[in-house]
Scaffold this motif. Sequence first.
Motif, PDB file in Angstrom:
ATOM      1  N   LYS A  82      33.267  19.880 124.385  1.00  0.00           N
ATOM      2  CA  LYS A  82      32.323  20.499 125.290  1.00  0.00           C
ATOM      3  C   LYS A  82      33.074  21.225 126.361  1.00  0.00           C
ATOM      4  O   LYS A  82      33.765  20.766 127.138  1.00  0.00           O
ATOM      5  CB  LYS A  82      31.601  19.294 126.021  1.00  0.00           C
ATOM      6  N   ASP A  84      32.850  24.532 129.553  1.00  0.00           N
ATOM      7  CA  ASP A  84      32.181  25.252 130.469  1.00  0.00           C
ATOM      8  C   ASP A  84      32.543  26.778 130.231  1.00  0.00           C
ATOM      9  O   ASP A  84      33.501  27.370 130.617  1.00  0.00           O
ATOM     10  CB  ASP A  84      32.449  24.741 131.968  1.00  0.00           C
ATOM     11  N   GLN A  85      31.437  27.536 129.701  1.00  0.00           N
ATOM     12  CA  GLN A  85      31.767  28.742 129.468  1.00  0.00           C
ATOM     13  C   GLN A  85      30.674  29.696 130.662  1.00  0.00           C
ATOM     14  O   GLN A  85      29.404  29.765 130.309  1.00  0.00           O
ATOM     15  CB  GLN A  85      31.257  29.313 127.890  1.00  0.00           C
ATOM     16  N   GLN A  88      27.731  27.491 131.636  1.00  0.00           N
ATOM     17  CA  GLN A  88      26.861  26.771 130.616  1.00  0.00           C
ATOM     18  C   GLN A  88      27.642  26.034 129.970  1.00  0.00           C
ATOM     19  O   GLN A  88      28.916  26.297 129.487  1.00  0.00           O
ATOM     20  CB  GLN A  88      26.322  27.860 129.569  1.00  0.00           C
ATOM     21  N   LEU A  90      28.955  24.311 126.506  1.00  0.00           N
ATOM     22  CA  LEU A  90      28.765  24.862 125.125  1.00  0.00           C
ATOM     23  C   LEU A  90      29.568  23.603 124.279  1.00  0.00           C
ATOM     24  O   LEU A  90      30.725  23.504 124.478  1.00  0.00           O
ATOM     25  CB  LEU A  90      29.335  26.102 125.029  1.00  0.00           C
ATOM     26  N   GLU A  91      29.031  23.104 123.232  1.00  0.00           N
ATOM     27  CA  GLU A  91      29.584  22.182 122.155  1.00  0.00           C
ATOM     28  C   GLU A  91      30.157  22.929 121.132  1.00  0.00           C
ATOM     29  O   GLU A  91      29.314  23.802 120.415  1.00  0.00           O
ATOM     30  CB  GLU A  91      28.821  21.067 122.175  1.00  0.00           C
ATOM     31  N   VAL A  92      31.292  22.910 120.727  1.00  0.00           N
ATOM     32  CA  VAL A  92      31.940  23.639 119.591  1.00  0.00           C
ATOM     33  C   VAL A  92      32.761  22.409 118.688  1.00  0.00           C
ATOM     34  O   VAL A  92      33.212  21.415 119.142  1.00  0.00           O
ATOM     35  CB  VAL A  92      33.028  24.630 120.101  1.00  0.00           C
ATOM     36  N   GLY A 105      30.943  27.400 116.957  1.00  0.00           N
ATOM     37  CA  GLY A 105      29.967  27.336 117.874  1.00  0.00           C
ATOM     38  C   GLY A 105      28.557  26.864 117.386  1.00  0.00           C
ATOM     39  O   GLY A 105      28.533  26.425 116.179  1.00  0.00           O
ATOM     40  N   PRO A 106      27.415  26.950 118.191  1.00  0.00           N
ATOM     41  CA  PRO A 106      26.291  26.483 118.026  1.00  0.00           C
ATOM     42  C   PRO A 106      25.666  27.009 116.600  1.00  0.00           C
ATOM     43  O   PRO A 106      24.750  26.593 115.976  1.00  0.00           O
ATOM     44  CB  PRO A 106      25.489  26.781 119.138  1.00  0.00           C
TER      45      PRO A 106
END
Length: 218
Positions: A82, A84-85, A88, A90-92, A105-106
């Motif tokens: 996880k 922080d972008q 936000q 973001l889980e990758v 990515g998602p």
Amino acid sequence: MSARRALVAPLLALVTLLAACSSGSGEPLPDGKEVLTKSAATMAEVKSTHFVIKVDGSLPQLGVQGAEGDLNASGDAKGKAKTDQFGQLLEVDFVLAKGDLYIKGPTGGFQKLPGVLKSQVYDPTAILDPKRGVAEVLRSAKDVKTESVDDKTNVVSGTVPKDVAASLVPGITSDVKARFTMDKASLRLQTARFELDGGAVEITLSELDKLVEVAPPA
């Protein structure tokens, strides 16, 4: 002697005895520095592990806000992170194989990126590196103290120099308080918790030396 004094004297003796011993074992607590030195030597020989990185509190300077996966001492790893972008979370999915980094990515499939970019997600390969991973963290700890011992674990605390801790927890800019929990019999590290301003980072290791094979995504 009054009845009160007769009662207080043995209670004070009991408290003194308990303070000098481990929890219920009747034995003095082991030297913390010696425990960490032996644990470091043991961890330097570990060939693979399952890892979980947990972030408690608000630590935006770390970039990575959590990760879980498997890695081997050859530098191959796979798992989820996880990050922080731009505010936000973001889980990758990530795969690090033969020096190449693959990110998913998602949406969409895996994208191949230069391995040097792995630090922008999280570099799990540092964990088992004898010169910059958990072994070096254990070796480098200062002001070491054994916190407790029970039938299964040793808990030792200390202060880790910032340059050493930053290999495991990117974004650290000062020496950090840490607490280590090790299996009592093998002295293999189970958890390392780093206390930071605003929160904490905890690294949990399990399934040590279980076969981990990582291949590039198809």
